[in-house]
Design an enzyme around this catalytic site. Structure first.
Site, PDB file in Angstrom:
ATOM      1  N   GLY A  25       0.875  -1.171   0.000  1.00 57.60           N
ATOM      2  CA  GLY A  25       0.000   0.000   0.000  1.00 57.60           C
ATOM      3  C   GLY A  25       0.913   1.222   0.000  1.00 57.60           C
ATOM      4  O   GLY A  25       2.145   1.075  -0.039  1.00 57.60           O
ATOM      5  N   SER A  26       0.322   2.400   0.116  1.00 52.29           N
ATOM      6  CA  SER A  26       1.155   3.602   0.020  1.00 52.29           C
ATOM      7  C   SER A  26       2.191   3.676   1.146  1.00 52.29           C
ATOM      8  O   SER A  26       3.326   4.102   0.923  1.00 52.29           O
ATOM      9  CB  SER A  26       0.269   4.852   0.010  1.00 52.29           C
ATOM     10  N   GLU A  28       3.953   1.450   2.329  1.00 48.57           N
ATOM     11  CA  GLU A  28       5.080   0.528   2.126  1.00 48.57           C
ATOM     12  C   GLU A  28       5.968   0.956   0.959  1.00 48.57           C
ATOM     13  O   GLU A  28       7.078   0.444   0.797  1.00 48.57           O
ATOM     14  CB  GLU A  28       4.566  -0.901   1.866  1.00 48.57           C
ATOM     15  N   HIS A  70       0.437  -4.342   4.656  1.00 51.32           N
ATOM     16  CA  HIS A  70      -0.073  -2.981   4.578  1.00 51.32           C
ATOM     17  C   HIS A  70      -0.776  -2.605   5.884  1.00 51.32           C
ATOM     18  O   HIS A  70      -1.903  -3.043   6.144  1.00 51.32           O
ATOM     19  CB  HIS A  70      -1.035  -2.866   3.394  1.00 51.32           C
ATOM     20  N   HIS A 281      -7.769 -31.629  20.837  1.00 49.51           N
ATOM     21  CA  HIS A 281      -8.772 -30.955  20.004  1.00 49.51           C
ATOM     22  C   HIS A 281     -10.171 -31.358  20.482  1.00 49.51           C
ATOM     23  O   HIS A 281     -10.845 -30.586  21.138  1.00 49.51           O
ATOM     24  CB  HIS A 281      -8.549 -31.310  18.525  1.00 49.51           C
ATOM     25  N   GLY A 401      -4.776 -25.483  12.697  1.00 50.03           N
ATOM     26  CA  GLY A 401      -6.030 -25.880  12.052  1.00 50.03           C
ATOM     27  C   GLY A 401      -6.709 -24.722  11.338  1.00 50.03           C
ATOM     28  O   GLY A 401      -7.861 -24.838  10.925  1.00 50.03           O
TER      29      GLY A 401
END
Ligand code: TPP
Length: 528
Positions: A25-26, A28, A70, A281, A401
């Site tokens: 994005g700007s 970066e 970003h 789990h 997961g």
């Protein structure tokens, strides 16, 4: 004078982080400006894909990897993928662009308010440097933090007006640092451990992903043979730490408290190496340990060691510990465990293959050193039974997961390991979470074989709905998806095969291709 930009790229080059996974994005752009020719930028079309690809690359290379996100929106999109990176101890160095320093306080667009808090608790360390001059040092700290045991993701937020700032010559000292870990148990600790193992009358081994990450698989085999003990894979397996056709191999432990103590019944000593104790789990309460059993846990992760509800733990480097331990163990005279019987073929249905049949074909046709990236939740047991895995780094599954790992991670693994064929085995539910990874595979010519098992349902959830007495829950089916059309839309050649012969011939073709290919396979539903 050196700048934040020049010293940071020097640092990244010296530390081997020259592949950058990102979505810009700007904020970066000042970092990406003057991108050096010896660096490679890999674009993902969504931050879940960016982190998934970087995760695969980091796991398969064993090295820290740079990710450029970003600001807050990009970081937010990446968070689901970070759950997997956190639990797989993936050394991701996440950077995010921040607004210009003087515009953060007024909360202008793209200001990442309280940036260091945003990715917690899924990072080991999170920081926004207090001044521009501290940026190269902070990124150096991030790299070393990510790579020291227990490895894991870290996050640095960098205001975009920092990159052009000049820094003192001494700022470059940070580029020449080596930070290594050196931790093996003392002689007394090792002697105590060896004594307990030698004394046990019926020990059992439980191996986790860290064994594979450290490439200690052959040492685990020596250990199992020396003590002639069965070797299980720890529950919720994200990697394959032991050759799956070895006589000692017993499969993956169930991910439930009562299920584990049931399987380990009769053993007096349980040695767990490189896994949490345990990653449960399903809710099936019971006894943590079978009657009369003691447990010893070896790990490099102090948190894993501290939070276990039972057993003794020794925290240290696994490879070094096993290497020093083995000579202290007496060769057992117990009978070797019997190898597991090979499973019987399962017939296909008209127009639908049994997943077992797909896996038998893979076992027959895939290269012996193929790397499988797996994300089809209802077929985990069948896959481990049927597809032989022999070498380190042969299997990657989302460690938390979190779906959306498989497709992008396969691309990242293949980029990191071009010498081994990557085969992604993905469920039709899972495939949608990060489907645009196909675009990155096509654009960068990454020759992954993608196999989509299309059972038209969230198979594992169907099973869970029976376990939890919630069979009438809505939203469990995913009919009407056309993965060949989706793949072509992203630039990947695709074919749908509904007979074993057609699948085998498509697989042969895909394995010989120098670009990615997707094979959609209508499948029957099975129990996880
Ligand atoms: N969202 C995310 C990001 N991660 C999850 N694990 C889930 C939702 C819940 N979930 C677990 S398994 C599953 C879902 C939605 C079904 C996956 O279906 P599929 O990929 O088709 O595999 P199958 O179980 O049918 O083999």
């Amino acid at each position: 004078m050196p700048t934040v930009h020049s010293v940071t790229y020097q640092l990244l080059r010296r530390q081997g982080l020259s592949v950058v996974f990102g979505n810009p994005g700007s904020n970066e752009l000042p970092f990406l400006k003057d991108f050096p020719e010896d660096f490679q930028y890999v674009l993902g079309l969504h931050e879940g894909v960016v982190v998934g690809m970087a995760d695969g690359y980091a796991l398969a290379s064993g090295r820290p990897v740079l990710v450029n996100l970003h600001a807050a929106a990009g970081t937010g999109n990446a968070m689901g993928a970070l759950t997997n990176a956190w639990y797989s101890h993936s050394p991701l160095v996440l950077t995010a662009g921040q607004q210009a320093r003087s515009m953060i306080g007024v909360e202008s667009m793209l200001a990442n308010v309280d940036a260091p808090s945003l990715p917690r608790p899924l990072v080991k360390w999170s920081y926004e440097p207090a001044c521009p001059e501290d940026v190269p040092r902070a990124i150096s700290q991030a790299i070393h933090m990510a790579n020291l045991p227990a490895k894991g993701p870290v996050y640095v937020s960098i205001p975009h007006d920092d990159w052009g700032r000049e820094v003192a010559e001494d700022a470059a000292l940070v580029t020449r640092r080596d930070v290594d870990h050196a931790g093996t148990p003392s002689d007394e600790q090792l002697a105590g451990l060896a004594e307990r193992l030698n004394r046990a009358s019926n020990p059992v081994l439980v191996l986790g992903p860290e064994v594979d990450a450290e490439h200690a698989n052959a040492l685990a085999v020596d250990l199992a043979e020396r003590l002639r003990m069965p070797a299980w894979v720890a529950p919720s397996a994200s990697r394959c730490p032991f050759p799956t056709r070895h006589a000692c191999f017993r499969g993956v432990l169930p991910a439930a408290i009562s299920g584990i103590s049931g399987k380990l019944e009769g053993h007096d000593l349980i040695l767990v190496i490189g896994a949490p104790v345990f990653r449960y789990h399903q809710y099936a309460p019971g006894r943590y340990l079978p009657e009369g059993a003691e447990l010893i846990h070896l790990t490099s992760d102090a948190q894993e060691a501290a939070r276990a509800p039972m057993g003794d733990a020794l925290v240290g480097g696994l490879y070094a510990t096993l290497n020093k331990l083995l000579p202290a163990l007496r060769q057992s005279e117990r009978a070797m465990p019997e190898p597991l019987p090979l499973p019987q073929p399962v017939p296909d249905e008209p127009g639908r293959l049994a997943p077992e049949s797909v896996f038998d074909a893979l076992d027959e046709l895939a290269p012996k050193d193929a790397i499988f990236v797996k994300e089809s939740t209802s077929t985990v047991t069948a896959f481990w039974q049927r597809v032989e895995m022999r070498q380190p780094d042969s299997y990657f599954f989302p460690a938390a997961g979190g779906l959306g790992f498989g497709l992008p991670a396969a691309v990242g693994v293949q980029l990191a390991r071009p010498e081994r064929q990557v085969i992604a085995v993905i469920g039709d539910g899972s495939a949608n979470y990060a489907i645009s990874a196909l675009w990155s595979a096509a654009q960068y010519g990454v020759p992954v074989v993608f196999i989509i098992l299309r059972n038209d349902t969230y198979g594992a959830l169907r099973w869970f709905s029976r376990m939890l007495d919630a069979e009438d829950a809505p939203g469990l089916d995913v009919p009407g998806l056309d993965f060949c059309a989706l793949a072509r839309g992203y630039g990947v050649e695709a074919v749908c095969t509904d007979t074993r012969d057609a699948f085998e011939s498509a697989l042969r073709q895909a394995l010989n291709a120098t670009k990615p290919m997707l094979i959609e396979v209508p499948t029957t539903t099975i129990e996880p």
